[in-house]
Design a protein around this motif. Structure first.
Motif, short mmCIF file in Angstrom:
data_model
loop_
_atom_site.label_atom_id
_atom_site.label_comp_id
_atom_site.label_asym_id
_atom_site.label_seq_id
_atom_site.Cartn_x
_atom_site.Cartn_y
_atom_site.Cartn_z
N THR A 193 11.54 9.88 9.79
CA THR A 193 11.34 9.81 8.33
C THR A 193 10.00 9.21 7.95
N LYS A 194 9.27 8.67 8.94
CA LYS A 194 8.00 7.97 8.70
C LYS A 194 8.20 6.78 7.75
N CYS A 195 9.38 6.22 7.80
CA CYS A 195 9.73 5.06 6.98
C CYS A 195 9.57 3.79 7.81
N HIS A 196 9.16 2.72 7.17
CA HIS A 196 9.12 1.43 7.88
C HIS A 196 10.46 0.75 7.69
N ILE A 197 11.03 0.28 8.81
CA ILE A 197 12.30 -0.44 8.78
C ILE A 197 12.06 -1.88 9.20
N SER A 198 12.44 -2.80 8.34
CA SER A 198 12.33 -4.22 8.64
C SER A 198 13.70 -4.86 8.52
N GLY A 199 13.85 -6.05 9.09
CA GLY A 199 15.14 -6.70 9.02
C GLY A 199 15.05 -8.18 9.33
N HIS A 243 0.83 -1.21 0.00
CA HIS A 243 0.00 0.00 0.00
C HIS A 243 0.86 1.26 0.00
N LEU A 244 2.14 1.12 -0.28
CA LEU A 244 3.05 2.25 -0.19
C LEU A 244 2.82 3.24 -1.33
N ASN A 245 2.96 4.52 -1.01
CA ASN A 245 2.94 5.57 -2.03
C ASN A 245 3.95 5.22 -3.11
N PRO A 246 3.55 5.14 -4.38
CA PRO A 246 4.46 4.71 -5.46
C PRO A 246 5.65 5.62 -5.66
N GLU A 285 11.98 10.93 1.27
CA GLU A 285 11.13 10.12 0.40
C GLU A 285 11.29 8.62 0.66
N LEU A 286 11.83 8.26 1.82
CA LEU A 286 11.99 6.85 2.15
C LEU A 286 10.65 6.27 2.58
N GLY A 287 10.32 5.10 2.04
CA GLY A 287 9.07 4.45 2.42
C GLY A 287 9.29 3.14 3.14
N PHE A 288 10.28 2.36 2.66
CA PHE A 288 10.54 1.05 3.24
C PHE A 288 12.01 0.71 3.09
N VAL A 289 12.64 0.32 4.20
CA VAL A 289 14.04 -0.08 4.19
C VAL A 289 14.17 -1.45 4.85
N MET A 290 14.81 -2.37 4.13
CA MET A 290 15.04 -3.73 4.63
C MET A 290 16.53 -3.89 4.94
#
Length: 284
Positions: free
Chosen positions: A200-206, A98-101, A164-169
């Motif tokens: 940054t309102k970015c989701h960080i996963s790992g 659902h992330l902003n493209p 402009e970060l949305g998702f970082v793995m």
């Protein structure tokens, strides 16, 4: 000149007083705060048909599993789902992004060779059906732990991408600390992740490894991460396929278990394999 420097210092000092910092942490309960937008969902709630949240804006999550449990394949499937495109052909519309493209999706690998990083990275555009400009793969294997932390700080706090970060793995979390049994070091690192995700309102996963024949993640790092993540995903090798289960969830119901396989093109997809009851009990 000296007086001016001193004056500037005094002004800066006044701006950073504990009293002012304390006041800035007060939550105004008269102003409604919007629920963080969902970045990745898995299925729908039977009660209201809303997407079941797996990852949301400004939060943390983690993927746990033993070696060779297909963690990297699940990671690729998640990244492709967030990118979108034709990835739904591999997820049966179960995993939905659902992330902003216009937001960036960064995948950072800290342990694999250049070839293996490329091999993992190219799965995402192959599943999505093209090479999205917002998806970027990074190889930090040769970097020291201190250099990785510096690069992480630069990415979230100084780089051209920071807004402009949305998702970082991060694959994997453990490669950003020197001692995963050090409570102080683990706490400092997790504190940075929470800071970066919030600002940054970015989701960080790992990715985190678990001990062999166990569901316990290695060291204090895994234990502390589980306490801070909104979702903890457990991957288990079941032979020809892997089972995926939501071990812990905050703010929504757990998504239902599912399984993944690897096709002849070495691309992961959600399969219809059944998890035996005696295997399911191992997760609980």
């Amino acid at each position: 000149m000296t007086k001016q420097i001193i004056d500037n210092y005094e002004i800066d000092y006044q701006k950073k007083t504990p009293a002012l910092d304390f006041e800035n942490t007060i939550v105004n309960l008269n102003e409604k705060i919007k629920k963080p937008p969902i970045i990745l969902s898995c299925g729908r709630n039977n009660y209201n048909n809303n997407p079941i949240k797996v990852m949301s804006e400004g939060n943390l999550s983690m993927i746990m599993g033993e070696e060779k449990s297909r963690k990297s394949f699940l990671k690729s499937l998640i990244e492709a789902s967030i990118v979108g495109g034709r990835a739904n052909n591999y997820t049966n519309d179960l995993l939905v992004g659902h992330l902003n493209p216009n937001k960036y999706i960064f995948s950072i690998d800290t342990e694999q060779s250049a070839y293996d990083v490329w091999l993992n990275g190219k799965r995402v555009p192959e599943m999505a059906g093209g090479f999205p400009t917002v998806y970027k793969m990074f190889k930090w294997r040769e970097k020291s732990i201190d250099e990785r932390l510096e690069l992480l700080h630069y990415l979230f706090m100084e780089s051209e991408y920071k807004d402009e970060l949305g998702f970082v793995m991060l694959d994997g979390f453990v490669d950003f600390i020197k001692d995963f049994n050090s409570q102080h070091e683990c706490s400092e690192f997790i504190g940075l992740l929470m800071k970066y995700s919030s600002l940054t309102k970015c989701h960080i996963s790992g990715v985190v490894h678990v001990n062999p024949n166990s569901q316990k993640s290695r060291g204090h790092l895994g234990t502390m991460l589980q306490q801070k993540c909104e979702n903890v995903i457990l991957v288990k090798d079941e032979g020809e396929f892997s089972s995926v289960k939501c071990r812990r969830s905050r703010g929504d119901i757990k998504f239902e278990d599912f399984t993944i396989r690897i096709n002849n093109d070495w691309l992961p997809y959600i399969s219809e394999d059944k998890i035996e009851d005696n295997l399911k009990t191992m997760f609980t």
